[in-house]
Design an enzyme around this catalytic site. Sequence first.
Site, PDB file in Angstrom:
ATOM      1  N   HIS A 179       0.804  -1.221   0.000  1.00 34.09           N
ATOM      2  CA  HIS A 179       0.000   0.000   0.000  1.00 34.09           C
ATOM      3  C   HIS A 179       0.842   1.278   0.000  1.00 34.09           C
ATOM      4  CE1 HIS A 179      -3.135  -2.860   0.812  1.00 34.09           C
ATOM      5  NE2 HIS A 179      -2.498  -3.259   1.890  1.00 34.09           N
ATOM      6  N   ILE A 227      -1.735   0.069  -3.909  1.00 36.93           N
ATOM      7  CA  ILE A 227      -3.209   0.036  -3.895  1.00 36.93           C
ATOM      8  C   ILE A 227      -3.732   0.358  -2.497  1.00 36.93           C
ATOM      9  CG2 ILE A 227      -3.336  -1.597  -5.813  1.00 36.93           C
ATOM     10  CD1 ILE A 227      -3.969  -3.813  -3.748  1.00 36.93           C
ATOM     11  N   GLY A 264      -7.930  -2.984   1.467  1.00 37.78           N
ATOM     12  CA  GLY A 264      -9.328  -3.378   1.310  1.00 37.78           C
ATOM     13  C   GLY A 264     -10.185  -2.864   2.466  1.00 37.78           C
TER      14      GLY A 264
HETATM   15  C1  LIG Z   1      -1.125 -16.936   6.247  1.00 39.92           C
HETATM   16  C2  LIG Z   1      -1.673 -16.262   7.429  1.00 39.92           C
HETATM   17  C3  LIG Z   1      -2.402 -15.003   7.129  1.00 39.92           C
HETATM   18  C4  LIG Z   1      -3.134 -14.496   8.354  1.00 39.92           C
HETATM   19  C5  LIG Z   1      -3.720 -13.132   8.215  1.00 39.92           C
HETATM   20  C6  LIG Z   1      -4.526 -12.668   9.413  1.00 39.92           C
HETATM   21  C7  LIG Z   1      -4.274 -11.255   9.741  1.00 39.92           C
HETATM   22  C8  LIG Z   1      -5.205 -10.301   9.075  1.00 39.92           C
HETATM   23  C9  LIG Z   1      -4.536  -9.335   8.168  1.00 39.92           C
HETATM   24  C10 LIG Z   1      -5.258  -9.258   6.861  1.00 39.92           C
HETATM   25  C11 LIG Z   1      -4.759  -8.164   6.003  1.00 39.92           C
HETATM   26  C12 LIG Z   1      -4.420  -8.672   4.649  1.00 39.92           C
HETATM   27  C13 LIG Z   1      -3.537  -7.692   3.923  1.00 39.92           C
HETATM   28  C14 LIG Z   1      -4.349  -6.719   3.178  1.00 39.92           C
HETATM   29  C15 LIG Z   1      -4.236  -6.658   1.870  1.00 39.92           C
HETATM   30  C16 LIG Z   1      -5.126  -5.822   1.099  1.00 39.92           C
HETATM   31  O1  LIG Z   1      -5.826  -4.977   1.566  1.00 39.92           O
HETATM   32  S1  LIG Z   1      -5.162  -6.133  -0.584  1.00 39.92           S
HETATM   33  C17 LIG Z   1      -6.352  -4.983  -1.201  1.00 39.92           C
HETATM   34  C18 LIG Z   1      -7.762  -5.436  -1.075  1.00 39.92           C
HETATM   35  N1  LIG Z   1      -8.030  -6.620  -1.843  1.00 39.92           N
HETATM   36  C19 LIG Z   1      -8.088  -6.603  -3.175  1.00 39.92           C
HETATM   37  O2  LIG Z   1      -7.853  -5.602  -3.824  1.00 39.92           O
HETATM   38  C20 LIG Z   1      -8.487  -7.881  -3.864  1.00 39.92           C
HETATM   39  C21 LIG Z   1      -9.518  -7.616  -4.929  1.00 39.92           C
HETATM   40  N2  LIG Z   1      -9.977  -8.853  -5.532  1.00 39.92           N
HETATM   41  C22 LIG Z   1      -9.375  -9.417  -6.579  1.00 39.92           C
HETATM   42  O3  LIG Z   1      -8.383  -8.915  -7.095  1.00 39.92           O
HETATM   43  C23 LIG Z   1      -9.956 -10.708  -7.084  1.00 39.92           C
HETATM   44  O4  LIG Z   1     -11.277 -10.836  -6.666  1.00 39.92           O
HETATM   45  C24 LIG Z   1      -9.159 -11.967  -6.602  1.00 39.92           C
HETATM   46  C25 LIG Z   1      -9.113 -12.039  -5.078  1.00 39.92           C
HETATM   47  C26 LIG Z   1      -7.727 -11.921  -7.172  1.00 39.92           C
HETATM   48  C27 LIG Z   1      -9.869 -13.219  -7.122  1.00 39.92           C
HETATM   49  O5  LIG Z   1     -10.127 -13.036  -8.478  1.00 39.92           O
HETATM   50  P1  LIG Z   1      -9.946 -14.260  -9.470  1.00 39.92           P
HETATM   51  O6  LIG Z   1      -8.579 -14.824  -9.368  1.00 39.92           O
HETATM   52  O7  LIG Z   1     -10.404 -13.805 -10.805  1.00 39.92           O
HETATM   53  O8  LIG Z   1     -10.925 -15.300  -8.830  1.00 39.92           O
HETATM   54  P2  LIG Z   1     -12.120 -16.107  -9.502  1.00 39.92           P
HETATM   55  O9  LIG Z   1     -11.585 -16.902 -10.639  1.00 39.92           O
HETATM   56  O10 LIG Z   1     -13.257 -15.190  -9.762  1.00 39.92           O
HETATM   57  O11 LIG Z   1     -12.557 -17.093  -8.326  1.00 39.92           O
HETATM   58  C28 LIG Z   1     -11.731 -18.180  -7.935  1.00 39.92           C
HETATM   59  C29 LIG Z   1     -12.338 -18.763  -6.667  1.00 39.92           C
HETATM   60  O12 LIG Z   1     -12.071 -17.882  -5.574  1.00 39.92           O
HETATM   61  C30 LIG Z   1     -13.308 -17.378  -5.019  1.00 39.92           C
HETATM   62  N3  LIG Z   1     -13.118 -15.943  -4.827  1.00 39.92           N
HETATM   63  C31 LIG Z   1     -13.045 -15.017  -5.770  1.00 39.92           C
HETATM   64  N4  LIG Z   1     -12.835 -13.804  -5.223  1.00 39.92           N
HETATM   65  C32 LIG Z   1     -12.792 -13.992  -3.907  1.00 39.92           C
HETATM   66  C33 LIG Z   1     -12.617 -13.116  -2.821  1.00 39.92           C
HETATM   67  N5  LIG Z   1     -12.452 -11.793  -2.975  1.00 39.92           N
HETATM   68  N6  LIG Z   1     -12.644 -13.636  -1.572  1.00 39.92           N
HETATM   69  C34 LIG Z   1     -12.850 -14.953  -1.376  1.00 39.92           C
HETATM   70  N7  LIG Z   1     -13.004 -15.836  -2.388  1.00 39.92           N
HETATM   71  C35 LIG Z   1     -12.977 -15.364  -3.631  1.00 39.92           C
HETATM   72  C36 LIG Z   1     -14.375 -17.650  -6.065  1.00 39.92           C
HETATM   73  O13 LIG Z   1     -15.623 -17.829  -5.468  1.00 39.92           O
HETATM   74  C37 LIG Z   1     -13.855 -18.886  -6.748  1.00 39.92           C
HETATM   75  O14 LIG Z   1     -14.204 -20.020  -5.974  1.00 39.92           O
HETATM   76  P3  LIG Z   1     -15.214 -21.113  -6.604  1.00 39.92           P
HETATM   77  O15 LIG Z   1     -16.494 -20.369  -6.844  1.00 39.92           O
HETATM   78  O16 LIG Z   1     -15.328 -22.171  -5.557  1.00 39.92           O
HETATM   79  O17 LIG Z   1     -14.552 -21.568  -7.857  1.00 39.92           O
END
Ligand SMILES: CCCCCCCCCCCCC/C=C/C(=O)SCCNC(=O)CCNC(=O)[C@H](O)C(C)(C)COP(=O)(O)OP(=O)(O)OC[C@H]1O[C@@H](n2cnc3c(N)ncnc32)[C@H](O)[C@@H]1OP(=O)(O)O
Length: 308
Positions: A212, A227, A230
Amino acid sequence: MGSASEFDPALALSHKFPDTTYSYTERDAALYALSVGVCLSDAVDADELKYVYHENGQESIKVLPTFSTLLVLRSGASGYNLPGLKYDPRLLLHGQQYIELYKPLPSSCHIHNKVSLAGLHDKGKAAILEIETKSYEKESGDLLCMNRTTVFLRGSGGFSKSSKPFSYTNYPVNQNPAVKIPESKPFSVFEDRTQPSQALLYRLSGDYNPLHSDPMVAKVAGFSRPILHGLCTLGFAVRAIIKCICRGDPDLVKSIAGRFLLHVYPGETLVTEMWLEGSRVIFRTKVKERKRTVLSGYVDLRGLTSSL
Ligand SMILES: CCCCCCCCCCCCC/C=C/C(=O)SCCNC(=O)CCNC(=O)[C@H](O)C(C)(C)COP(=O)(O)OP(=O)(O)OC[C@H]1O[C@@H](n2cnc3c(N)ncnc32)[C@H](O)[C@@H]1OP(=O)(O)O
């Protein structure tokens, strides 16, 4: 990058997360409020001044319900190194957030967190991990809120040992943030322009992921520039709902679910459309400049009167 040999779902699921703590003051709650757009376009906004200033002699500032997402940040300290899961942290994206609020958040507090793994899924091209955090007020022992954070680990799928993709969830299906958007005209629409420096301000609340702020890190992750967090976008969207539907009362918010569909660049304009279905507000946030939906979800409200 993760691969099948570097993932051991059974080991990850058997992991016991240590409890964590988090303390905040009014200053943290006010800084957070500013970072999700409070008083951004009107420094004396009648609905929002209370989040940053003791208006009319109020004893303490009000706290936005989405501030609860910060309480889990320390959970990441161990969560980012979960045994049995090796992945490339540069490819991690925030996928979804689900929040339940049991009491209005105090303006300052010492928090005790209980953390657990609520879900793990193999999506082939990605692994999906769901971390649940229950946050208790230390002094009273009261449960304040629950956050379920879904992280999307690009390039780490394909770890299933059988032909059926591995999928584990320990919570009810009706808490899934994926929603169907109504075809009717929205009940309300709210527009907010984020600042080019929005992510730099938001990170001061505690999420220092360089995705970010660092142009090189953003490029490696596949973006032309850093970016927006989220959870910052979610904060803008829920603020819009509180303003347009809750008449400025944040305590009406009972639960929040959001799915991040596309990244947002700081400086872009967020347009949040809202539909009322009983006590549920279904919402969708679009980036005006690119005409793309970046977030969708719902907010469940308590005690909504019918006079809307
Ligand atoms: C390892 C330990 C970790 C622990 C962490 C705990 C601590 C908490 C901290 C958390 C903080 C995290 C850091 C923060 C980072 C950010 O803020 S990043 C910015 C915000 N996020 C984004 O900008 C993401 C935006 N979304 C996308 O770019 C896309 O949606 C994607 C996530 C890349 C997915 O797109 P795509 O690859 O095209 O997926 P699909 O082909 O459509 O779907 C595949 C399967 O995944 C499921 N799915 C799709 N999107 C999501 C989603 N957003 N969340 C959950 N699941 C998703 C989708 O349903 C598909 O599944 P099936 O239907 O079963 O096939």
